[in-house]
Design an enzyme around this catalytic site. Structure first.
Site, PDB file in Angstrom:
ATOM      1  N   GLU A  99      -3.358  -0.347   8.220  1.00  0.00           N
ATOM      2  CA  GLU A  99      -2.168   0.012   9.001  1.00  0.00           C
ATOM      3  C   GLU A  99      -2.289  -0.577  10.392  1.00  0.00           C
ATOM      4  O   GLU A  99      -3.334  -0.459  11.030  1.00  0.00           O
ATOM      5  CB  GLU A  99      -2.018   1.538   9.195  1.00  0.00           C
ATOM      6  CG  GLU A  99      -1.602   2.299   7.982  1.00  0.00           C
ATOM      7  CD  GLU A  99      -1.474   3.803   8.253  1.00  0.00           C
ATOM      8  OE1 GLU A  99      -1.276   4.206   9.426  1.00  0.00           O
ATOM      9  OE2 GLU A  99      -1.602   4.562   7.291  1.00  0.00           O
ATOM     10  N   ARG A 118       0.850  -1.189   0.000  1.00  0.00           N
ATOM     11  CA  ARG A 118       0.000   0.000   0.000  1.00  0.00           C
ATOM     12  C   ARG A 118       0.891   1.247   0.000  1.00  0.00           C
ATOM     13  O   ARG A 118       1.741   1.396   0.880  1.00  0.00           O
ATOM     14  CB  ARG A 118      -0.904  -0.010   1.244  1.00  0.00           C
ATOM     15  CG  ARG A 118      -1.681   1.252   1.405  1.00  0.00           C
ATOM     16  CD  ARG A 118      -2.548   1.280   2.658  1.00  0.00           C
ATOM     17  NE  ARG A 118      -3.130   2.604   2.722  1.00  0.00           N
ATOM     18  CZ  ARG A 118      -3.192   3.368   3.800  1.00  0.00           C
ATOM     19  NH1 ARG A 118      -2.741   2.940   4.959  1.00  0.00           N
ATOM     20  NH2 ARG A 118      -3.718   4.568   3.730  1.00  0.00           N
ATOM     21  N   HIS A 147      -3.028  10.816   0.963  1.00  0.00           N
ATOM     22  CA  HIS A 147      -2.456  10.588   2.293  1.00  0.00           C
ATOM     23  C   HIS A 147      -1.822  11.904   2.750  1.00  0.00           C
ATOM     24  O   HIS A 147      -0.621  11.994   2.985  1.00  0.00           O
ATOM     25  CB  HIS A 147      -1.443   9.433   2.255  1.00  0.00           C
ATOM     26  CG  HIS A 147      -1.166   8.798   3.595  1.00  0.00           C
ATOM     27  ND1 HIS A 147      -1.293   7.450   3.825  1.00  0.00           N
ATOM     28  CD2 HIS A 147      -0.774   9.327   4.783  1.00  0.00           C
ATOM     29  CE1 HIS A 147      -0.962   7.179   5.093  1.00  0.00           C
ATOM     30  NE2 HIS A 147      -0.649   8.307   5.688  1.00  0.00           N
ATOM     31  N   ASN A 177      -7.171   1.617  10.169  1.00  0.00           N
ATOM     32  CA  ASN A 177      -5.838   1.775  10.740  1.00  0.00           C
ATOM     33  C   ASN A 177      -5.994   1.814  12.246  1.00  0.00           C
ATOM     34  O   ASN A 177      -6.776   2.612  12.764  1.00  0.00           O
ATOM     35  CB  ASN A 177      -5.210   3.109  10.324  1.00  0.00           C
ATOM     36  CG  ASN A 177      -4.918   3.183   8.836  1.00  0.00           C
ATOM     37  OD1 ASN A 177      -5.042   2.187   8.123  1.00  0.00           O
ATOM     38  ND2 ASN A 177      -4.521   4.347   8.374  1.00  0.00           N
ATOM     39  N   GLU A 228      -7.452   8.243   6.633  1.00  0.00           N
ATOM     40  CA  GLU A 228      -7.731   8.793   7.965  1.00  0.00           C
ATOM     41  C   GLU A 228      -8.209  10.233   7.983  1.00  0.00           C
ATOM     42  O   GLU A 228      -7.511  11.119   8.518  1.00  0.00           O
ATOM     43  CB  GLU A 228      -6.471   8.704   8.833  1.00  0.00           C
ATOM     44  CG  GLU A 228      -5.990   7.309   9.087  1.00  0.00           C
ATOM     45  CD  GLU A 228      -4.910   7.269  10.185  1.00  0.00           C
ATOM     46  OE1 GLU A 228      -4.411   8.327  10.588  1.00  0.00           O
ATOM     47  OE2 GLU A 228      -4.577   6.162  10.632  1.00  0.00           O
ATOM     48  N   TYR A 244      -3.816   1.243  16.199  1.00  0.00           N
ATOM     49  CA  TYR A 244      -2.538   1.076  16.868  1.00  0.00           C
ATOM     50  C   TYR A 244      -2.640   0.769  18.352  1.00  0.00           C
ATOM     51  O   TYR A 244      -1.815   0.076  18.905  1.00  0.00           O
ATOM     52  CB  TYR A 244      -1.702   2.354  16.698  1.00  0.00           C
ATOM     53  CG  TYR A 244      -1.241   2.553  15.282  1.00  0.00           C
ATOM     54  CD1 TYR A 244      -0.032   2.014  14.851  1.00  0.00           C
ATOM     55  CD2 TYR A 244      -2.015   3.236  14.352  1.00  0.00           C
ATOM     56  CE1 TYR A 244       0.402   2.160  13.547  1.00  0.00           C
ATOM     57  CE2 TYR A 244      -1.597   3.396  13.043  1.00  0.00           C
ATOM     58  CZ  TYR A 244      -0.391   2.858  12.648  1.00  0.00           C
ATOM     59  OH  TYR A 244       0.025   2.999  11.351  1.00  0.00           O
TER      60      TYR A 244
HETATM   61  C1  FCB Z   1      -1.289   6.972  10.949  1.00  0.00           C
HETATM   62  C2  FCB Z   1      -0.891   7.528   9.602  1.00  0.00           C
HETATM   63  C3  FCB Z   1       0.448   7.051   9.106  1.00  0.00           C
HETATM   64  C4  FCB Z   1       1.447   6.937  10.218  1.00  0.00           C
HETATM   65  C5  FCB Z   1       0.898   6.137  11.374  1.00  0.00           C
HETATM   66  C6  FCB Z   1       1.855   5.921  12.515  1.00  0.00           C
HETATM   67  O1  FCB Z   1      -2.126   7.871  11.596  1.00  0.00           O
HETATM   68  O2  FCB Z   1      -1.855   7.200   8.630  1.00  0.00           O
HETATM   69  O3  FCB Z   1       0.856   7.898   8.083  1.00  0.00           O
HETATM   70  O4  FCB Z   1       1.867   8.182  10.601  1.00  0.00           O
HETATM   71  O5  FCB Z   1      -0.257   6.754  11.853  1.00  0.00           O
END
Ligand code: FCB
Length: 449
Positions: free
Chosen positions: A353, A77, A121, A292, A166, A294
């Protein structure tokens, strides 16, 4: 330990974005994006760093695709830099910019790697920002033009598209709080640009579907699993507001034609930007949604914080966290997948992500990042758990292929499967990269059985 359940109809990839890796910020006719100009402003970026050179991917692309092949990636991607393709405030195309992406796509295909192209992006042309950027409704037509040009140039070979990356993150940080490009602040800029992004998203998606035979059109949202700090009604309501703001504000209007404002009245401010017919235009039946994610957040009611009336709790004592101070909480990705699967009109999900930053050390040519291997093992296991329970999740993209420019955080947090020595631009596959390679390989071996 028994081997994990590894479904055969699943894609394993890695992700990047143009400004974070390409460098060559003014090469071959490219002009400034808002990130080029923002990084020149004082006190905006840690250590005053910028993406002028980044990973120099623009010049090292063949070597980088060879690395992807060594990792055995099935999909990659990446995003387009709008100002490489349309560098001026006109319809004049830049052949050299288009050529770069053509060469990248051709190499990926020759290596058996499926390209997933993100249209936007975050690197808006500065010439559009000078006309109000996303706050100016005319941008919808300009975005359609950019998408159309890209569809015509690449759509014979690329079939998987992600229209936006995002919206919540670039709009809240860049248009409400002023800590990302273009550094605007305030409700007016935030809500007007949010509405225009959603109009542009559906318009761009329609262009892709009409111009690319066999296109799979998706878009990506950021998502953070939110949990009420206690089971009290105020804390549960605070967690619901957080969830609306961060997880569904840019999703539900697309699925239902309505902004989810009922539990969070401040969001009603967006309504003054809606013109007759807009909500119908914003609806779109995407082939897939990208997620995405985390970390997770625990949310508590707070009457002292204006508008949102919540605060986030610190990470629990003893919790594992990354260099971004993001708590490592693998069940969060499972809970999110289960949540999004409850929307009937979501047909397919890709994790576009997921990954972790650490202060990696290169020692004698090796990065022994066992903590990242642990993170990836645990998060992918939770993704596969959701899949086994029927969630239509179809692939996983690690963030990121390389260490790269992490926006306002500069280069200090390293997210890559591949270490980049920024002084020499040498790349070193980290232990986590080798782990990911072996993991992907084991899927293929199971397939063959
Ligand atoms: C997301 C973004 C990506 C990167 C990650 C850690 O918010 O899409 O570009 O910065 O976080």
């Amino acid at each position: 330990m028994s081997a994990p359940y590894l479904p055969s109809d699943f894609l394993w990839g890695a992700a990047t974005s143009a400004y974070q890796i390409e460098g060559a910020h003014n090469a071959d006719g490219k002009t400034d994006s808002v990130w080029d100009t923002f990084t020149r402003r004082r006190r905006k970026i840690r250590n005053r760093e910028n993406g002028n050179i980044a990973c120099d991917h623009y010049n090292r692309m063949p070597e980088d695709v060879a690395l992807m092949q060594r990792l055995g990636l099935q999909a990659y991607r990446f995003s387009l830099a709008w100002t490489r393709i349309l560098p001026h405030n006109t319809s004049a195309l830049n052949a050299k910019g288009i050529d770069f992406y053509n060469r990248l796509i051709d190499r990926l295909l020759a290596a058996g790697i499926r390209p997933f192209m993100t249209l936007y992006h975050w690197d808006l042309p500065q010439y559009l920002e000078d006309q109000g950027g996303w706050t100016n409704r005319d941008i919808v037509g300009r975005f359609e033009e950019f998408v159309s040009v890209s569809a015509k140039a690449f759509g014979d070979r690329v079939k998987d598209f992600i229209v936006f990356n995002e919206p919540m993150i670039f709009l809240s940080l860049g248009y409400l709080l002023g800590i990302h490009a273009p550094g605007r602040r305030g409700f007016k800029s935030f809500f007007s640009s949010s509405h225009h992004v959603l109009l542009a998203q559906a318009a761009g998606a329609a262009v892709l579907r009409s111009e690319v035979a066999g296109a799979q059109v998706g878009t990506t949202i950021s998502a953070t699993a939110a949990y009420a700090a206690t089971n009290t009604i105020p804390d549960r309501a605070a967690a619901r507001r957080f969830d609306t703001f961060y997880n569904t504000f840019y999703l539900e209007p697309v699925l239902t034609g309505k902004y989810p404002t009922e539990h969070f009245p401040v969001l009603k401010k967006i309504e003054r930007h809606i013109r007759p017919g807009d909500m119908e235009k914003i609806r779109y039946d995407f082939d897939f949604w990208g997620l995405n994610t985390y970390t997770r957040k625990r949310v508590k009611h707070s009457r002292f914080i204006p508008y949102i009336r919540w605060r986030e709790l610190k990470n629990p004592v003893g919790a594992k966290e990354t260099a971004m101070r993001w708590e490592i909480y693998p069940e969060g990705i499972y809970d999110l997948l289960k949540k999004y699967a409850t929307y009937e009109s979501i047909k397919k999900i890709y994790i576009t992500e997921n990954g972790a930053a650490f202060h990696d050390q290169l020692v004698a040519g090796r990065v022994a990042d066992t903590y990242r291997i642990e993170y990836l093992k645990e998060y992918t296991a939770q993704v596969l758990r959701a899949k086994a329970e029927g969630v239509p999740v179809a692939g996983y993209f690690a963030w990121s292929l390389f260490d790269n420019f992490e926006w306002a955080e500069g280069y200090h947090a390293r997210f890559g499967l591949i270490y980049v020595d920024y002084l020499t631009q040498r790349r070193y596959i980290k232990d986590s990269g080798y782990w990911y390679r072996d993991f992907i390989k084991s899927v293929w071996q199971q397939k063959a059985v």
